[in-house]
Scaffold this motif. Sequence first.
Motif: not given
Length: 318
Positions: A39-41, A47-50, A100-103, A111-119
Motif C-alpha cells: 500500500r501507498v502510505s 518520494s513515495v512511502q510504501l 516487491r519480491h519476498g526472498l 511479487l506484489v505490485a502497486t502504483e503511485a503518483v508523486t505529488a
Amino acid sequence: AAEEPEEQSLPSEEPHEKSQPEAPASEALPARAELGELRVSSVTPSSVQLHWTGPEGSFDSFTLQYRDAQGQPQALPIDGGSRWVTVPGLSPSHRYRFHRHGLGGRKKTVLVATEAVTAAAEPEEPPLPSEEPQHKKPQTEPPASEAPLMRAVLGELRVSSVTPSSVQLHWTVPEGSFDSFTLQYRDAQGQPQALPIDGGSRWVTVPGLSPSRRYRFHLYGLSGRKKIDHVSTEAVTGDEEEEQKHEKLQTEMPPSAVPMVQAVLGELRVSSVTPSSVQLHWTVPKGSFDSFTLQYRDAQGQPQALPIDGGSSSVTVP
C-alpha cells in the motif's frame, strides 16, 4: 551482473502483471499470502512511502523494483523485518509502478505490485522557512482557540554528526506523538527536497550532500496530513581534506592505545547485492559503539562516508 536481465524486464512492462510469477498453485498461494498487500502510505513531489503487512520471519529480505523517470530499472533491497520503506529521488507528478519480491532461502519469489503518483511541486516549497525567518513563527502559530487540540510538541532539532556528503539529525518529542515527520531542505543546486520520516523515528541521515556547504533543515511533525509543529537547524558538511587527515591519524594510532578500546566489531559481511546497491551486515561481539561510519569510494573515485546509528547492525548503500 546476474540480476541485470531481470531488472530490464520489470513486470511493469507487461499488461498482465498478475500472471507474471508463474508457479504451481501449491507454492504461489501461500507465498503471496505471506507477502501481504503493498500500500501507498504517503507521497511527496520527490518520494513515495510504501507499507505492507505479513507475519514476522516470513522472508529473509525483500527487493523493491521500479523504473525511474528516465525509464531505468532500479532495485532497492529491504530488511526482512521491515514493514515500510521510503523511495526518495523521484520526479514530481510522475506515475511509478512498484514491485516487491519476498526472498527467503530457496523459496520461490512471488511479487506484489502497486502504483503511485508523486505529488505536484507545491507552491509552498520554494519559499522554505530559512528564507523568511522573521515571519515563520506567526505563520505556524494557531489561534488560541485551536491550541489546546495540538498536544504534540517537537523538541530541539540537533546535528548528531556530519561528513563531507551527509548530515545526521536528531530530535525529541517531549509531549504527545506524531503520525509522521517531513524534513525539508534545499540541495546544492537550490532545489527543494522533502524527506518523509516514520512517526516513531527520532533521527535521520540526509545523504547526497556537497562538502563544506551550509544547509538549513526544517523538520515538520504531522498529524495525518496536517503540519502541527516544526523546528529548524543549520549544519555545515565536512571538509574532504580534513576528513582524510582524520582517517590517516586514526590508522597511525600507537599500539598502546589499542587495549583501551573495549568494544569490538565482528566480521563485515555482504547480505545482498543489486546492480545499484549493496546491503551489509555486522555484529558487535563485545561492548557497544555510539555510532558507526561506513566509508567507501563511489564509481567516480570520490570518497563517501555514511553515518549509522550505534544500535544498527545492517545498512543498505544505494
